[in-house]
Design a protein around this motif. Sequence first.
Motif, PDB file in Angstrom:
ATOM      1  N   ALA A   1      34.724  14.343 -14.933  1.00 23.23           N
ATOM      2  CA  ALA A   1      34.114  15.676 -14.911  1.00 23.23           C
ATOM      3  C   ALA A   1      32.609  15.599 -14.774  1.00 23.23           C
ATOM      4  O   ALA A   1      31.943  14.732 -15.332  1.00 23.23           O
ATOM      5  CB  ALA A   1      34.491  16.416 -16.194  1.00 23.23           C
ATOM      6  N   LEU A   2      32.075  16.522 -13.980  1.00 24.98           N
ATOM      7  CA  LEU A   2      30.634  16.715 -13.881  1.00 24.98           C
ATOM      8  C   LEU A   2      30.249  17.894 -14.781  1.00 24.98           C
ATOM      9  O   LEU A   2      31.087  18.501 -15.448  1.00 24.98           O
ATOM     10  CB  LEU A   2      30.248  16.980 -12.426  1.00 24.98           C
ATOM     11  CG  LEU A   2      30.615  15.866 -11.420  1.00 24.98           C
ATOM     12  CD1 LEU A   2      30.280  16.323 -10.019  1.00 24.98           C
ATOM     13  CD2 LEU A   2      29.898  14.575 -11.762  1.00 24.98           C
ATOM     14  N   LYS A   3      28.980  18.249 -14.780  1.00 27.18           N
ATOM     15  CA  LYS A   3      28.533  19.365 -15.626  1.00 27.18           C
ATOM     16  C   LYS A   3      29.267  20.649 -15.290  1.00 27.18           C
ATOM     17  O   LYS A   3      29.612  21.438 -16.159  1.00 27.18           O
ATOM     18  CB  LYS A   3      27.027  19.561 -15.455  1.00 27.18           C
ATOM     19  CG  LYS A   3      26.193  18.420 -16.009  1.00 27.18           C
ATOM     20  CD  LYS A   3      24.709  18.685 -15.816  1.00 27.18           C
ATOM     21  CE  LYS A   3      23.885  17.522 -16.368  1.00 27.18           C
ATOM     22  NZ  LYS A   3      22.423  17.760 -16.186  1.00 27.18           N
ATOM     23  N   GLU A   4      29.528  20.853 -13.966  1.00 27.56           N
ATOM     24  CA  GLU A   4      30.197  22.083 -13.574  1.00 27.56           C
ATOM     25  C   GLU A   4      31.711  22.018 -13.775  1.00 27.56           C
ATOM     26  O   GLU A   4      32.413  22.988 -13.543  1.00 27.56           O
ATOM     27  CB  GLU A   4      29.875  22.423 -12.106  1.00 27.56           C
ATOM     28  CG  GLU A   4      30.234  21.318 -11.122  1.00 27.56           C
ATOM     29  CD  GLU A   4      29.046  20.408 -10.859  1.00 27.56           C
ATOM     30  OE1 GLU A   4      28.900  19.988  -9.705  1.00 27.56           O
ATOM     31  OE2 GLU A   4      28.271  20.125 -11.800  1.00 27.56           O
ATOM     32  N   PHE A   5      32.247  20.811 -14.183  1.00 31.42           N
ATOM     33  CA  PHE A   5      33.679  20.669 -14.455  1.00 31.42           C
ATOM     34  C   PHE A   5      33.843  19.982 -15.810  1.00 31.42           C
ATOM     35  O   PHE A   5      34.402  18.894 -15.921  1.00 31.42           O
ATOM     36  CB  PHE A   5      34.359  19.826 -13.364  1.00 31.42           C
ATOM     37  CG  PHE A   5      34.244  20.413 -11.990  1.00 31.42           C
ATOM     38  CD1 PHE A   5      35.061  21.453 -11.600  1.00 31.42           C
ATOM     39  CD2 PHE A   5      33.299  19.929 -11.095  1.00 31.42           C
ATOM     40  CE1 PHE A   5      34.954  21.985 -10.319  1.00 31.42           C
ATOM     41  CE2 PHE A   5      33.177  20.462  -9.833  1.00 31.42           C
ATOM     42  CZ  PHE A   5      34.009  21.495  -9.430  1.00 31.42           C
ATOM     43  N   ARG A   6      33.326  20.587 -16.872  1.00 29.15           N
ATOM     44  CA  ARG A   6      33.253  19.931 -18.176  1.00 29.15           C
ATOM     45  C   ARG A   6      34.624  19.723 -18.825  1.00 29.15           C
ATOM     46  O   ARG A   6      34.814  18.796 -19.593  1.00 29.15           O
ATOM     47  CB  ARG A   6      32.370  20.751 -19.115  1.00 29.15           C
ATOM     48  CG  ARG A   6      30.894  20.722 -18.730  1.00 29.15           C
ATOM     49  CD  ARG A   6      30.059  21.475 -19.737  1.00 29.15           C
ATOM     50  NE  ARG A   6      28.645  21.412 -19.394  1.00 29.15           N
ATOM     51  CZ  ARG A   6      27.683  21.980 -20.106  1.00 29.15           C
ATOM     52  NH1 ARG A   6      27.978  22.642 -21.212  1.00 29.15           N
ATOM     53  NH2 ARG A   6      26.420  21.883 -19.719  1.00 29.15           N
ATOM     54  N   ASN A   7      35.536  20.596 -18.549  1.00 31.17           N
ATOM     55  CA  ASN A   7      36.778  20.593 -19.309  1.00 31.17           C
ATOM     56  C   ASN A   7      37.873  19.722 -18.705  1.00 31.17           C
ATOM     57  O   ASN A   7      38.934  19.573 -19.287  1.00 31.17           O
ATOM     58  CB  ASN A   7      37.306  22.027 -19.465  1.00 31.17           C
ATOM     59  CG  ASN A   7      36.354  22.890 -20.259  1.00 31.17           C
ATOM     60  OD1 ASN A   7      35.684  22.405 -21.170  1.00 31.17           O
ATOM     61  ND2 ASN A   7      36.276  24.167 -19.900  1.00 31.17           N
ATOM     62  N   LYS A   8      37.656  19.162 -17.524  1.00 31.52           N
ATOM     63  CA  LYS A   8      38.714  18.358 -16.896  1.00 31.52           C
ATOM     64  C   LYS A   8      38.111  17.399 -15.877  1.00 31.52           C
ATOM     65  O   LYS A   8      36.968  17.593 -15.432  1.00 31.52           O
ATOM     66  CB  LYS A   8      39.734  19.264 -16.203  1.00 31.52           C
ATOM     67  CG  LYS A   8      39.181  20.077 -15.039  1.00 31.52           C
ATOM     68  CD  LYS A   8      40.231  21.001 -14.490  1.00 31.52           C
ATOM     69  CE  LYS A   8      39.689  21.798 -13.286  1.00 31.52           C
ATOM     70  NZ  LYS A   8      39.419  20.950 -12.136  1.00 31.52           N
ATOM     71  N   ASN A   9      38.929  16.375 -15.567  1.00 35.18           N
ATOM     72  CA  ASN A   9      38.527  15.486 -14.494  1.00 35.18           C
ATOM     73  C   ASN A   9      38.633  16.226 -13.166  1.00 35.18           C
ATOM     74  O   ASN A   9      39.511  17.072 -12.962  1.00 35.18           O
ATOM     75  CB  ASN A   9      39.439  14.250 -14.452  1.00 35.18           C
ATOM     76  CG  ASN A   9      39.215  13.344 -15.645  1.00 35.18           C
ATOM     77  OD1 ASN A   9      38.088  13.227 -16.138  1.00 35.18           O
ATOM     78  ND2 ASN A   9      40.281  12.715 -16.123  1.00 35.18           N
ATOM     79  N   VAL A  10      37.740  15.882 -12.279  1.00 39.48           N
ATOM     80  CA  VAL A  10      37.800  16.462 -10.942  1.00 39.48           C
ATOM     81  C   VAL A  10      39.054  15.989 -10.214  1.00 39.48           C
ATOM     82  O   VAL A  10      39.726  16.746  -9.515  1.00 39.48           O
ATOM     83  CB  VAL A  10      36.538  16.087 -10.150  1.00 39.48           C
ATOM     84  CG1 VAL A  10      36.647  16.561  -8.710  1.00 39.48           C
ATOM     85  CG2 VAL A  10      35.313  16.680 -10.819  1.00 39.48           C
ATOM     86  N   HIS A  11      39.385  14.711 -10.423  1.00 34.83           N
ATOM     87  CA  HIS A  11      40.562  14.143  -9.723  1.00 34.83           C
ATOM     88  C   HIS A  11      41.092  12.948 -10.522  1.00 34.83           C
ATOM     89  O   HIS A  11      40.326  12.196 -11.113  1.00 34.83           O
ATOM     90  CB  HIS A  11      40.181  13.687  -8.311  1.00 34.83           C
ATOM     91  CG  HIS A  11      41.291  12.974  -7.588  1.00 34.83           C
ATOM     92  ND1 HIS A  11      42.315  13.652  -6.974  1.00 34.83           N
ATOM     93  CD2 HIS A  11      41.521  11.646  -7.396  1.00 34.83           C
ATOM     94  CE1 HIS A  11      43.133  12.777  -6.418  1.00 34.83           C
ATOM     95  NE2 HIS A  11      42.677  11.553  -6.668  1.00 34.83           N
ATOM     96  N   LYS A  12      42.413  12.810 -10.501  1.00 36.63           N
ATOM     97  CA  LYS A  12      43.049  11.653 -11.125  1.00 36.63           C
ATOM     98  C   LYS A  12      44.379  11.391 -10.429  1.00 36.63           C
ATOM     99  O   LYS A  12      45.219  12.286 -10.319  1.00 36.63           O
ATOM    100  CB  LYS A  12      43.285  11.900 -12.621  1.00 36.63           C
ATOM    101  CG  LYS A  12      43.830  10.692 -13.370  1.00 36.63           C
ATOM    102  CD  LYS A  12      43.924  10.992 -14.860  1.00 36.63           C
ATOM    103  CE  LYS A  12      44.406   9.772 -15.637  1.00 36.63           C
ATOM    104  NZ  LYS A  12      44.487  10.054 -17.097  1.00 36.63           N
ATOM    105  N   SER A  13      44.547  10.165  -9.911  1.00 38.70           N
ATOM    106  CA  SER A  13      45.798   9.792  -9.242  1.00 38.70           C
ATOM    107  C   SER A  13      46.184   8.376  -9.644  1.00 38.70           C
ATOM    108  O   SER A  13      45.339   7.586 -10.086  1.00 38.70           O
ATOM    109  CB  SER A  13      45.660   9.888  -7.719  1.00 38.70           C
ATOM    110  OG  SER A  13      44.662   8.992  -7.262  1.00 38.70           O
TER     111      SER A  13
END
Length: 251
Positions: free
Chosen positions: A79-91
Amino acid sequence: MAELKCQYNNPDNISRESLNIYWQKNEEVVYALVSGKEAMQFVHKNYVNNTKVLLSNYDLRMYNISLKQSGEYECIVPALKEFRNKNVHKSKFHLNVLANFSVPEISSESSLVELERRSTVSLKCSSGHGFPKPQRMFWQLTDGNGTKEPRYPHYNVENIGETFNISISWTLTVEEDINVTCGLEAHHKAVSPVLQLKLKKPPVPPESDLKMTITIMISVVVLVLVSSLSIILICKQSRSTVPIAIRIPLI
């Protein structure tokens, strides 16, 4: 080399300078890209200088792979600052590492030179350093009647460290010239070089003896022909002779 798919196409158009990507196996960091740059200080020692990420799609390339590296890997864009609550991607990607078996090799404690008819020969075929466990090993015999596979030999599989060895034994009686091969079925197939088992050839008579034998055979044939012709001529002469009748006058 193996290539592991990340399946991340950056749908949020995060700039490369802001992008963080981690490849990891369990708790070991396999590759780290921090703020768009490689961060090898986070990478586990087992993977240093052995991994590379393709910046076009963030797939991971692994080099100098060993069997220990089989398992499940994760591609994580945290997660970045704009995506604090979750990972942007995970596979996740599961890697299966295979090791090819050596070419099967046939050996024997018996002498395989100038075999007598009905000689008993003990053979062993072996192959090793493969992974995963092989399916089977078998013999093939080729003679004047074609190729066949004996049914009864039992093969032996041993687990040596991370890899497997396999062997098979066979005792056979040689009645004629034959070719023997040994086959392996695993995640790949392999066949041994052909082993030729040849019977000892009968001794060749010396040239002088051979000439004498031919001369005697010719003489016998000529003698038989002459005798046959003589008998035929005698029979013809005896058939062509006509008895002469003599009349004696009475007094």
